[in-house]
Design an enzyme around this catalytic site. Structure first.
Site, mmCIF file in Angstrom:
data_model
loop_
_atom_site.group_PDB
_atom_site.id
_atom_site.type_symbol
_atom_site.label_atom_id
_atom_site.label_comp_id
_atom_site.label_asym_id
_atom_site.label_seq_id
_atom_site.Cartn_x
_atom_site.Cartn_y
_atom_site.Cartn_z
ATOM 1 N N CYS A 134 2.106 8.478 -4.566
ATOM 2 C CA CYS A 134 2.718 7.261 -5.105
ATOM 3 C C CYS A 134 2.746 6.114 -4.100
ATOM 4 C CB CYS A 134 4.144 7.554 -5.576
ATOM 5 S SG CYS A 134 5.212 8.030 -4.208
ATOM 6 N N CYS B 19 7.870 13.839 -4.867
ATOM 7 C CA CYS B 19 8.930 13.068 -4.211
ATOM 8 C C CYS B 19 9.752 13.964 -3.291
ATOM 9 C CB CYS B 19 9.856 12.431 -5.237
ATOM 10 S SG CYS B 19 8.994 11.667 -6.600
#
Ligand code: FES
Length: 212
Positions: A36, A107
């Site tokens: 990301c 994440c």
């Protein structure tokens, strides 16, 4: 549709523990996620006798899941030895948060990678690293991927700021495509030196700036 976050994730996201930076830390690392493009920085204070983590802080430039994972893994790591803290997995962190949506796995991986990289930074600085790999061009490139170009918030490899890298007899010379008086030049030089100067077979690092 909002992502189905657990209450614990929301709690840690809204009131994260151990957020911030440590001035003059014993070790630090910045990790970026290839998935990301977000980043996390982890700072450590370590007791040199017991090799346990006496203080830990993180700064997240990531999403709610990343902040919540940073919060929980720093809670888990404090007081642990470096060896114990290295064993913390993203799965344990995610389980401790009551689970994360699968799309958000990277994440928590990013937060755990940040912790491991900070531990590695400490081990390298203190000659504790298990295996001593020679500092090749590939090793240097890999490390430069963790140096940010503050102008855009992406690393200096991806933003093509690295013009050349030479390694000879432990002397590393890096040329950055930037005016020497650019406001970020000093910061980039410092980050590069921090990433490379303490490697066991590196004698010196020079960073030059030349705009093409
Ligand atoms: Fe980037 Fe979560 S989406 S850290």
């Amino acid at each position: 549709m909002p992502l189905p976050y657990s209450e614990l994730v929301m709690e840690h996201f809204q009131h994260p523990h151990n957020v911030g930076r440590i001035e003059n830390p014993d070790a630090k690392a910045i990790e970026g996620s290839p998935a990301c493009g977000d980043m996390v920085a982890v700072y450590l204070q370590v007791d040199p006798n017991t090799l346990s983590i006496t203080d830990i802080k993180f700064e997240s430039y990531g999403c709610a899941s990343n902040i919540a994972t940073g919060s929980i893994i720093t809670d888990m790591a404090i007081g642990k030895t470096l060896e114990e803290a290295k064993q913390i997995t993203w799965k344990q962190a995610s389980d401790a948060l009551g689970g994360l949506p699968p799309i958000k796995t990277h994440c928590s991986v990013l937060a755990v990678d940040g912790l491991r990289a900070a531990i590695q930074n400490y081990e390298e600085k203190h000659g504790l690293a298990a295996e001593k790999e020679p500092t090749t061009l590939e090793v240097v490139q890999r490390r430069l991927k963790h140096v940010m170009n503050p102008a855009v918030g992406l690393d200096i490899i991806r933003t093509k700021l690295v013009k050349s890298v030479d390694i000879a007899d432990g002397v590393i010379r890096i040329v950055i495509d930037m005016e020497p008086d650019n406001q970020f030049a000093g910061n980039i030089r410092e980050e590069i030196t921090e990433k490379l100067a303490h490697l066991w077979d590196v004698v010196s690092v020079s960073v030059e700036f030349e705009s093409s």
